[in-house]
Scaffold this active site. Structure first.
Site, PDB file in Angstrom:
ATOM      1  N   TYR A 103       0.826  -1.212   0.000  1.00 33.60           N
ATOM      2  CA  TYR A 103       0.000   0.000   0.000  1.00 33.60           C
ATOM      3  C   TYR A 103       0.858   1.259   0.000  1.00 33.60           C
ATOM      4  CZ  TYR A 103      -4.451  -2.299   0.096  1.00 33.60           C
ATOM      5  OH  TYR A 103      -5.543  -3.028  -0.280  1.00 33.60           O
ATOM      6  N   HIS A 142     -14.329   4.060  -0.136  1.00 39.71           N
ATOM      7  CA  HIS A 142     -13.342   3.045   0.235  1.00 39.71           C
ATOM      8  C   HIS A 142     -12.118   3.652   0.883  1.00 39.71           C
ATOM      9  CE1 HIS A 142     -15.299   0.178  -2.941  1.00 39.71           C
ATOM     10  NE2 HIS A 142     -15.988   0.265  -1.826  1.00 39.71           N
ATOM     11  N   CYS A 172      -3.647   3.958  13.289  1.00 41.69           N
ATOM     12  CA  CYS A 172      -3.221   2.851  14.147  1.00 41.69           C
ATOM     13  C   CYS A 172      -4.257   1.722  14.030  1.00 41.69           C
ATOM     14  CB  CYS A 172      -3.121   3.336  15.590  1.00 41.69           C
ATOM     15  SG  CYS A 172      -2.696   2.008  16.731  1.00 41.69           S
ATOM     16  N   THR A 220     -16.238   2.104 -13.574  1.00 40.17           N
ATOM     17  CA  THR A 220     -16.299   1.062 -12.537  1.00 40.17           C
ATOM     18  C   THR A 220     -16.905  -0.211 -13.122  1.00 40.17           C
ATOM     19  OG1 THR A 220     -17.238   0.398 -10.398  1.00 40.17           O
ATOM     20  CG2 THR A 220     -18.489   2.044 -11.635  1.00 40.17           C
ATOM     21  N   GLU A 241     -15.966  -0.865 -21.095  1.00 39.98           N
ATOM     22  CA  GLU A 241     -16.588  -2.127 -21.520  1.00 39.98           C
ATOM     23  C   GLU A 241     -17.938  -2.281 -20.817  1.00 39.98           C
ATOM     24  OE1 GLU A 241     -13.588  -4.849 -20.232  1.00 39.98           O
ATOM     25  OE2 GLU A 241     -14.241  -4.743 -18.145  1.00 39.98           O
ATOM     26  N   ALA A 246     -13.102   7.373 -20.238  1.00 39.05           N
ATOM     27  CA  ALA A 246     -13.657   8.477 -19.449  1.00 39.05           C
ATOM     28  C   ALA A 246     -13.000   9.804 -19.818  1.00 39.05           C
ATOM     29  CB  ALA A 246     -13.468   8.188 -17.961  1.00 39.05           C
TER      30      ALA A 246
HETATM   31  C1  BJW Z   1     -12.303   2.422 -17.933  1.00 43.87           C
HETATM   32  C2  BJW Z   1     -11.089   2.987 -18.330  1.00 43.87           C
HETATM   33  C3  BJW Z   1     -11.116   4.274 -18.905  1.00 43.87           C
HETATM   34  C4  BJW Z   1     -10.700   1.038 -17.491  1.00 43.87           C
HETATM   35  N1  BJW Z   1     -12.283   4.897 -19.026  1.00 43.87           N
HETATM   36  N2  BJW Z   1     -13.444   3.053 -18.095  1.00 43.87           N
HETATM   37  C5  BJW Z   1     -23.393  -8.165  -2.095  1.00 43.87           C
HETATM   38  C6  BJW Z   1     -23.237  -9.124  -3.083  1.00 43.87           C
HETATM   39  C7  BJW Z   1     -22.022  -9.787  -3.229  1.00 43.87           C
HETATM   40  C8  BJW Z   1     -20.944  -9.527  -2.391  1.00 43.87           C
HETATM   41  C9  BJW Z   1     -21.104  -8.585  -1.419  1.00 43.87           C
HETATM   42  C10 BJW Z   1     -22.317  -7.927  -1.268  1.00 43.87           C
HETATM   43  N3  BJW Z   1     -22.177  -7.038  -0.257  1.00 43.87           N
HETATM   44  C11 BJW Z   1     -20.914  -7.117   0.219  1.00 43.87           C
HETATM   45  C12 BJW Z   1     -20.236  -8.063  -0.443  1.00 43.87           C
HETATM   46  C13 BJW Z   1     -18.814  -8.444  -0.226  1.00 43.87           C
HETATM   47  C14 BJW Z   1     -17.825  -7.535  -0.899  1.00 43.87           C
HETATM   48  C15 BJW Z   1     -18.067  -7.535  -2.397  1.00 43.87           C
HETATM   49  O1  BJW Z   1     -18.663  -6.643  -2.971  1.00 43.87           O
HETATM   50  N4  BJW Z   1     -17.565  -8.539  -3.093  1.00 43.87           N
HETATM   51  C16 BJW Z   1     -17.766  -8.671  -4.553  1.00 43.87           C
HETATM   52  C17 BJW Z   1     -16.445  -8.388  -5.277  1.00 43.87           C
HETATM   53  C18 BJW Z   1     -18.274 -10.045  -4.854  1.00 43.87           C
HETATM   54  N5  BJW Z   1     -17.878  -6.182  -0.345  1.00 43.87           N
HETATM   55  C19 BJW Z   1     -17.247  -5.865   0.763  1.00 43.87           C
HETATM   56  O2  BJW Z   1     -16.591  -6.670   1.397  1.00 43.87           O
HETATM   57  C20 BJW Z   1     -17.367  -4.433   1.233  1.00 43.87           C
HETATM   58  N6  BJW Z   1     -17.730  -4.391   2.615  1.00 43.87           N
HETATM   59  C21 BJW Z   1     -18.954  -4.694   3.036  1.00 43.87           C
HETATM   60  O3  BJW Z   1     -19.840  -4.982   2.269  1.00 43.87           O
HETATM   61  O4  BJW Z   1     -19.101  -4.638   4.407  1.00 43.87           O
HETATM   62  C22 BJW Z   1     -20.293  -5.205   4.977  1.00 43.87           C
HETATM   63  C23 BJW Z   1     -20.014  -6.691   5.138  1.00 43.87           C
HETATM   64  C24 BJW Z   1     -19.048  -7.075   6.017  1.00 43.87           C
HETATM   65  C25 BJW Z   1     -18.794  -8.429   6.201  1.00 43.87           C
HETATM   66  C26 BJW Z   1     -19.514  -9.369   5.463  1.00 43.87           C
HETATM   67  C27 BJW Z   1     -20.484  -8.959   4.537  1.00 43.87           C
HETATM   68  C28 BJW Z   1     -20.739  -7.602   4.394  1.00 43.87           C
HETATM   69  C29 BJW Z   1     -16.017  -3.732   1.148  1.00 43.87           C
HETATM   70  C30 BJW Z   1     -15.545  -3.575  -0.236  1.00 43.87           C
HETATM   71  C31 BJW Z   1     -14.139  -2.958  -0.233  1.00 43.87           C
HETATM   72  C32 BJW Z   1     -13.529  -2.909  -1.609  1.00 43.87           C
HETATM   73  N7  BJW Z   1     -12.150  -2.623  -1.475  1.00 43.87           N
HETATM   74  C33 BJW Z   1     -11.339  -2.457  -2.680  1.00 43.87           C
HETATM   75  C34 BJW Z   1      -9.880  -2.276  -2.257  1.00 43.87           C
HETATM   76  C35 BJW Z   1      -9.661  -0.884  -1.644  1.00 43.87           C
HETATM   77  C36 BJW Z   1      -8.249  -0.718  -1.191  1.00 43.87           C
HETATM   78  C37 BJW Z   1      -7.264  -0.781  -2.320  1.00 43.87           C
HETATM   79  O5  BJW Z   1      -7.223   0.171  -3.132  1.00 43.87           O
HETATM   80  O6  BJW Z   1      -6.540  -1.772  -2.396  1.00 43.87           O
HETATM   81  O7  BJW Z   1     -11.827  -1.317  -3.407  1.00 43.87           O
HETATM   82  S1  BJW Z   1     -11.501  -3.787  -3.850  1.00 43.87           S
HETATM   83  C38 BJW Z   1     -11.408  -2.770  -5.278  1.00 43.87           C
HETATM   84  O8  BJW Z   1     -12.669  -2.847  -5.984  1.00 43.87           O
HETATM   85  C39 BJW Z   1     -11.309  -1.321  -4.756  1.00 43.87           C
HETATM   86  C40 BJW Z   1     -12.239  -0.587  -5.675  1.00 43.87           C
HETATM   87  O9  BJW Z   1     -12.672   0.633  -5.103  1.00 43.87           O
HETATM   88  C41 BJW Z   1     -13.353  -1.593  -5.891  1.00 43.87           C
HETATM   89  C42 BJW Z   1     -14.149  -1.360  -7.136  1.00 43.87           C
HETATM   90  O10 BJW Z   1     -13.347  -1.512  -8.283  1.00 43.87           O
HETATM   91  P1  BJW Z   1     -13.580  -0.546  -9.521  1.00 43.87           P
HETATM   92  O11 BJW Z   1     -13.276   0.850  -9.133  1.00 43.87           O
HETATM   93  O12 BJW Z   1     -14.901  -0.807 -10.116  1.00 43.87           O
HETATM   94  O13 BJW Z   1     -12.374  -1.030 -10.496  1.00 43.87           O
HETATM   95  P2  BJW Z   1     -12.379  -2.265 -11.524  1.00 43.87           P
HETATM   96  O14 BJW Z   1     -10.970  -2.508 -11.887  1.00 43.87           O
HETATM   97  O15 BJW Z   1     -13.163  -3.386 -11.020  1.00 43.87           O
HETATM   98  O16 BJW Z   1     -13.156  -1.681 -12.785  1.00 43.87           O
HETATM   99  C43 BJW Z   1     -12.621  -0.617 -13.561  1.00 43.87           C
HETATM  100  C44 BJW Z   1     -13.530  -0.425 -14.776  1.00 43.87           C
HETATM  101  O17 BJW Z   1     -13.058   0.693 -15.490  1.00 43.87           O
HETATM  102  C45 BJW Z   1     -13.491  -1.616 -15.761  1.00 43.87           C
HETATM  103  O18 BJW Z   1     -14.826  -2.008 -16.085  1.00 43.87           O
HETATM  104  C46 BJW Z   1     -12.772  -1.061 -16.991  1.00 43.87           C
HETATM  105  O19 BJW Z   1     -13.292  -1.543 -18.214  1.00 43.87           O
HETATM  106  C47 BJW Z   1     -13.041   0.407 -16.872  1.00 43.87           C
HETATM  107  N8  BJW Z   1     -11.993   1.275 -17.454  1.00 43.87           N
HETATM  108  N9  BJW Z   1     -10.057   2.161 -18.076  1.00 43.87           N
HETATM  109  C48 BJW Z   1     -13.410   4.324 -18.687  1.00 43.87           C
HETATM  110  N10 BJW Z   1      -9.948   4.938 -19.339  1.00 43.87           N
END
Ligand code: BJW
Length: 230
Positions: free
Chosen positions: A48, A104, A112, A173, A200, A216
């Protein structure tokens, strides 16, 4: 609402893109969960911290600037504009956006792991991993890992904004991570028009009123200019 795709043109890797996404090279179970941090805090904090330093070197792109422009225009009209972001890179704020909800957390706010006390990050890398806090605790990045709750104030503000907006725009996203991905559905159910801009198709593409595929950094500036000048 924005995701990692908005920062891709600034040189910050996305998560799920097949070639350049972080999760194509690293397993999130090893780096982005509380268990991973408990198992190997040195590995996780070093990873990180490298990302923090890399993001600090990157600059906001045309998409970030367009969103900041849109917010300024809305403010001039007395309209409400809220930017919900999943990004942890602070590029929206550096582009001039003011009302930013960081769902996030942020790579630039470490705390801490025991007491929650926020610590000051050095301008360069921490150097020792895991970093320690002034009171002798272990520091962790202020991001939200899988299985962790999102910050209460961010969730409340995002619920309010998504549930009461006229137009909800989802940009760069994959729309698979919850609860973030649910905001579009909340806005839709509350009667908002919905637009997706992404390179996409995503699970949201079939739900939104309009879906535009492309970068974007190309589409947002043109869209915002048209919206402002029309
Ligand atoms: C372009 C481009 C260009 C490229 N122009 N476009 C309901 C259903 C199923 C699962 C769950 C649910 N509720 C909760 C869950 C569990 C889980 C979850 O969602 N899992 C799924 C993956 C299945 N969620 C959690 O755990 C969350 N907490 C929670 O729900 O707490 C309550 C709870 C607790 C205990 C048990 C159950 C519930 C927390 C989620 C935290 C996510 N953290 C991360 C890491 C952050 C730290 C770090 O940076 O390392 O956040 S994971 C990662 O994904 C990061 C992002 O913010 C997040 C989203 O990703 P994002 O931004 O969409 O990126 P990509 O790469 O996925 O997509 C990019 C897109 O851009 C692509 O489509 C490209 O095509 C496009 N692109 N270039 C336009 N130039």
């Amino acid at each position: 609402m924005t995701g990692a795709g908005v920062s891709a043109e600034s040189g910050i890797p996305t998560f799920r893109d097949a070639l350049e996404g972080l999760w194509s090279r690293f397993d999130p179970q090893d780096l982005a969960t509380p268990d991973a941090f408990r198992r190997d805090p040195a590995l996780v904090t070093r990873w990180y911290d490298e990302r923090r330093i890399n993001c600090a070197k990157c600059r906001p792109n045309a998409a970030h600037k367009a969103l900041a422009r849109w917010e300024r225009h809305a403010a001039g009209l007395g309209a409400r504009f809220t930017l919900i972001t999943q990004n942890v890179d602070r590029l929206h704020q550096r582009a001039g956006s003011r009302r930013v909800i960081e769902l996030h957390g942020s790579l630039f706010e470490w705390r801490c792991a025991q007491s929650g006390e926020v610590i000051e990050c050095p301008p360069d890398a921490f150097g020792d991993y895991p970093p320690t806090t002034p009171s002798g605790g272990v520091a962790r990045p202020g991001v939200v890992w899988f299985g962790e709750m999102l910050p209460d104030d961010a969730v409340a503000a995002a619920d309010d904004a998504a549930g009461s907006c006229d137009l909800f725009v989802s940009v760069g996203t994959s729309a698979v991570v919850y609860p973030a991905a649910g905001y579009l559905h909340l806005a839709d159910a509350a009667g908002a028009r919905t637009l997706e801009i992404n390179r996409e198709p995503t699970p949201a593409s079939g739900v939104v009123n309009w879906s535009i595929q492309g970068n974007a950094g190309d589409i947002l500036p043109a869209f915002v200019a048209a919206a402002i000048e029309s």
